[in-house]
Design an enzyme around this catalytic site. Structure first.
Site: not given
Lengths: 331, 400
Positions: A49, A60, A174
Site C-alpha cells: 500500500e 492518521d 479493510y
C-alpha cells in the site's frame, strides 16, 4: 480476475495469509519509495500500500502524519506518485494499492485518476474519507478502468453498514481494527475476533486487518482470524529512523520478512487453514471467542522462521467484548 | 426555491455537503442525526433551549441603528444585529447551548470542541460548566498565542485547552485533531462543532441553532422599519453567523445577502482566507464545498488578522447558495477590517470582534453607494475585547 483477487486466491491455495506493507509515498523521497517497495516485495509482502500524502490527514496518527509532512515537503504529488508506480512495475509484481484521502483524487479528476492509476499499474485504491454512500462517482470510474475500490469497515459499523461495505468493496475488505487513528498499539483490540466473525457471516471476500498492528506476534494473532494483515506505522517509523542509512532497504526487507513469517504458518497443520465460518443461527455466535497465546484450538506451538526476531512474546488479546479498555498508544 | 428540502436525506446541498469521513464516524453521525431529529420535534427540548437562550444567553439581542456611523458614511442606514451582547460575547453561544443540551440528552459525559479565535471554545466551556460536562478544547498553537485571554477564560471555566502543533497550527488543524479525538473516543464523546461545516448533520444543525439570529432580525426589522431590510451583511469564516442571519431571508428575493470573506493581505498576495472568492470545490473535514487548495488538492493555509476567519473552507450551504446566485461574497482586507473596527469604536462606542469588523467595513463601503432610504443590517457577531492586543500591535502600539 484482478491482480488482488489472484493474489488472495493463490495465498488461499497455499494456506497462507497476506502481509500488506504500507509506506507513505515520497518519504523520504520517491526514489527511495521505489527501493522500499522492491525491498518489501523481496521480504515477502504480498501487497504494498502506498499512502498518498495529504495536508490534513485526519485519520492518521503522529507517525504517518510526520511521514506525510516530509513527503509533501519533498515535493510529492499524486501525479508523481503514479509516475513512480509506473517505473516500479518493471521490477515489482506484487499488487499495489493507493491509500489516500479524497481531495487529491478530486483535484486530479476522478476519471483521469482511475485511468492513469490503472495504466501505471495500480491495482486498488482505498480512500479513507470516502464511505460507500459518497463513493458512486469514483466507483464507476474505478470499475471502468479496472481498478479495485477497497472499502473500510470499522468497529462502530452497524450490521447494515457491514453488509453494504462487504458488498461494495472490491479486491479485499479493510477492517479497521480499532476506534482511533493509525499507529502502533501495545495490545490488539478486544473486540476484533467478534468484528471479523460478523464480517465472515456476510462475505467470502478476503478480509484484511489494519490499524495498530506493529509486531510479528500481533501479526500472528491477527493472521489466525483474517486473510491478510496490514502493517503501516511500524514500517513508516523504521523508514523515519533509518532514512539516509545505506542499510535502509535491507532493514525494511528484513522487518517485512519477520512480519510475513507467522503468516506462512499453517495453523491447523492440515492445510485447512480457513478461519471457521460461522453461519447465521449457527452455534455460539454470541459467545465471545477466546484468543489465547498459542491460538484457538491448535495444539502445535507455532514457530517463527529463521529471520524472525526471536521476540516470541505471547500476544495478549482479551476476550471479545470484555473490558472495553482502550488500546494504549505508544506515543 | 425549495428551502425546506435542504439538505437532502444524505446531507447534500446540491453537490455540496455530504459525509466524507472515516467509516468509524459514519454510525455515530447517523446516531447524532437521529438524536437531533428527535430533539427538534420534542417540545420540552425546544422549550428548555428557548429558556436558556432568553434567560442565560440574553436573547433576543437588539437590532440597533448605528446613526453616527451611518451619518459618517453618508448613505444607507446601517443597523447592527447585536450578537456581541450575547453571553460570552458572540453568537457562538446559540449553537453551543443547543448542542450541549443534545449531548446531555445523548448521555455523552464528555464534549470536545475546536476553536480558532477562542469564542467557540469559551462558549463550549461555558455550556459544559452550566451542564456539568467534561470539556476539552483543541486550539492551534498559533491561535493560543494570538488569543491568550480566551485561553485563560476557558481554563477558568474548567475546560482543558489542548494545543495543536500540527500543520498551520490554526483552526483547520484544531478540527483535524478534534476529529482524531472523536474517532478514538466516539462512544463516550460528543463533538461540539462550532461552525456550519463538517459532515452531515452538522451544517444543518448548526444553521438551525443559529437561525434564531435571522428570525429575530426579520421581526425586529418589520417593527422598526415597517419592511424588510435591503441588504444583510455578515462575515464568513466557516459561516455560522452568516447562515444564521441569512437563512430566514433566503425566500425574500428582494433582500440582498452578502457574505464578507477575509481578504487578509489582499487576494493577489495569496495570503487570505477567501475560499469563495479564490477557492475551488473539494472535500475537507467531512463535506464538499469551496476550499483554498493547490492544483494537487493539498489544502492551503488561510491568513487573516482575525483568528476566527482563518479557515481555508466555508460551509456547504453557503457554497450552494453562491452557485445558485442567492448569496453574494466579497472580500475585505485586514487593513479595511481595522478601519471598520476603529470607525465603529469611535463613532458608536461599540468595539466589534475583528471577525465582525470585516462585515462592518463592507457595510460602510456599501452604504456610501446607496441612498439614505436603504437599510443595511450587519451581523455584529461578536465583541472585540479579545482582539484589543491584536489591534494594538497592528496599530503599532505594544501593550505591557
Amino acid at each position: 480476475m484482478s491482480r488482488l483477487d489472484e493474489t488472495f486466491a493463490a495465498l488461499r491455495r497455499r494456506g497462507e495469509r497476506a502481509l500488506l506493507a504500507y509506506f507513505t509515498a515520497g518519504d523520504p523521497s520517491l526514489a527511495e519509495t521505489r527501493r522500499l517497495v522492491a525491498a518489501a516485495a523481496r521480504g515477502g509482502a504480498d501487497v504494498v500500500e502506498l499512502g498518498v500524502p495529504f495536508s490534513d490527514p485526519l485519520a492518521d496518527g503522529p507517525v504517518i502524519q510526520r511521514a506525510g509532512a516530509r513527503a509533501l515537503a519533498a515535493g510529492t504529488t499524486l501525479p508523481r506518485v503514479l509516475e513512480t508506480v509506473a517505473t516500479l512495475r518493471a521490477d515489482v509484481g506484487v499488487p499495489l494499492a493507493l491509500f489516500t484521502y479524497y481531495n487529491p483524487l478530486l483535484a486530479f479528476g476522478l476519471k483521469a485518476f482511475a485511468r492513469t492509476a490503472a495504466d501505471a499499474g495500480v491495482d486498488g485504491v482505498l480512500v479513507v474519507d470516502l464511505p460507500p454512500e459518497e463513493a458512486d462517482p469514483l466507483a464507476a470510474e474505478a470499475r471502468a478502468a479496472g481498478l479495485d475500490l477497497v472499502h473500510l469497515v470499522a468497529p462502530t459499523s452497524t450490521p447494515a453498514r457491514v453488509r453494504l461495505i462487504a458488498r461494495r468493496s472490491r479486491g479485499f475488505i479493510y477492517v479497521v481494527s480499532l476506534t482511533g487513528v493509525t499507529g502502533e498499539r501495545h495490545e490488539l483490540p478486544p473486540g476484533l475476533g467478534a468484528q471479523i466473525r460478523t464480517l465472515r457471516l456476510v462475505t467470502t471476500k478476503p478480509v484484511c486487518v489494519g490499524f495498530g498492528i506493529a509486531r510479528p506476534d500481533q501479526v500472528r494473532a491477527v493472521g489466525r482470524l483474517a486473510d491478510g494483515v496490514i502493517v503501516g506505522s511500524a514500517l513508516v517509523r523504521l523508514v523515519e529512523e533509518r532514512a539516509g542509512s545505506p542499510t535502509l532497504a535491507a532493514d525494511v526487507e528484513r522487518f517485512v520478512a519477520e512480519l510475513k513469517a507467522p503468516l506462512r504458518e499453517r495453523p491447523g497443520g492440515s492445510g485447512e487453514d480457513r478461519p471457521t465460518r460461522m453461519r447465521p443461527g449457527g452455534s455460539g455466535e454470541d459467545r465471545p471467542t477466546r484468543m489465547q497465546p498459542g491460538g484457538s484450538g491448535e495444539d502445535r506451538p507455532t514457530r517463527m522462521r529463521p529471520g524472525g526476531s526471536g521476540e516470541d512474546r505471547p500476544t495478549r488479546m482479551r476476550p471479545g467484548g470484555s473490558g472495553g479498555g482502550r488500546p494504549t498508544q505508544d506515543e | 426555491m425549495a428551502l425546506k428540502l435542504l439538505p437532502d436525506a444524505r446531507g447534500h446541498f446540491g453537490r455540496f455537503g455530504g459525509r466524507f469521513v472515516p467509516e468509524t464516524l459514519m454510525a455515530p453521525l447517523v446516531e447524532l442525526e437521529r438524536a437531533y431529529a428527535r430533539a427538534r420535534r420534542d417540545r420540552r427540548f425546544q422549550a428548555r433551549l428557548a429558556g436558556l437562550l432568553r434567560d442565560y444567553a440574553g436573547r433576543p439581542t437588539p437590532l440597533y441603528l448605528a446613526s453616527r456611523l451611518s451619518e459618517h458614511c453618508g448613505g444607507a442606514r446601517i443597523w447592527l444585529k447585536r450578537e456581541d451582547l450575547c453571553h460570552t460575547g458572540a453568537h457562538k453561544i446559540n449553537n453551543v447551548l443547543g448542542q450541549a443540551l443534545l449531548a446531555e440528552r445523548m448521555r455523552k459525559p464528555r464534549v470536545i470542541a475546536e476553536t480558532g479565535a477562542g469564542q467557540h471554545g469559551v462558549a463550549t466551556a461555558t455550556a459544559a460548566a452550566l451542564l456539568g460536562l467534561e470539556c476539552e478544547v483543541y486550539m492551534g498553537a498559533e491561535d493560543i498565542e494570538r488569543q491568550a485571554l480566551n485561553v485563560f477564560r476557558m481554563r477558568l471555566l474548567g475546560a482543558r485547552v489542548i494545543p495543536v502543533e500540527a500543520g498551520s497550527r490554526t483552526l483547520k488543524d484544531a478540527i483535524n485533531e478534534a476529529l482524531r479525538d472523536w474517532v478514538t473516543n466516539v462512544r463516550t464523546t460528543y463533538y461540539l462543532l462550532g461552525s456550519a461545516l463538517g459532515p452531515h448533520p452538522y451544517p444543518m444543525m448548526v444553521r438551525d441553532f443559529q437561525a434564531v439570529i435571522g428570525r429575530e432580525t426579520r421581526r425586529q426589522a418589520l417593527g422598526a422599519l415597517g419592511r424588510l431590510p435591503d441588504v444583510l451583511v455578515a462575515c464568513v469564516g466557516g459561516g455560522s453567523n452568516a447562515i444564521g442571519l441569512f437563512h430566514r431571508f433566503i425566500g425574500d428575493r428582494r433582500v440582498r445577502l452578502v457574505g464578507v470573506e477575509p481578504g487578509g493581505e489582499g487576494i493577489a498576495t495569496g495570503r487570505h482566507g477567501a475560499s469563495m472568492t479564490a477557492g475551488a470545490v473539494g472535500v475537507l473535514h467531512g463535506c464538499m464545498s469551496y476550499l483554498l487548495q493547490n492544483d494537487d488538492g493539498q489544502i492551503a493555509t488561510a491568513h487573516s488578522i482575525s483568528a476566527g476567519l482563518d479557515y481555508p473552507g466555508v460551509g456547504p450551504e453557503h457554497a450552494y447558495y453562491r452557485d445558485a446566485g442567492r448569496f453574494e461574497f466579497v472580500a475585505v482586507t485586514d487593513d479595511e477590517a481595522l478601519e471598520g473596527f476603529q470607525a465603529l469604536t469611535r463613532l458608536e462606542g461599540i468595539m466589534p470582534a475583528l471577525e465582525s469588523a470585516h462585515a462592518v467595513a463592507y457595510a460602510m463601503r456599501l452604504a456610501k453607494t446607496l441612498p439614505r432610504s436603504r437599510a443595511i443590517v450587519v451581523g455584529l457577531s461578536g465583541r472585540g475585547d479579545k482582539d484589543v492586543h491584536v489591534v494594538a500591535r497592528a496599530l503599532g502600539t505594544e501593550l505591557g
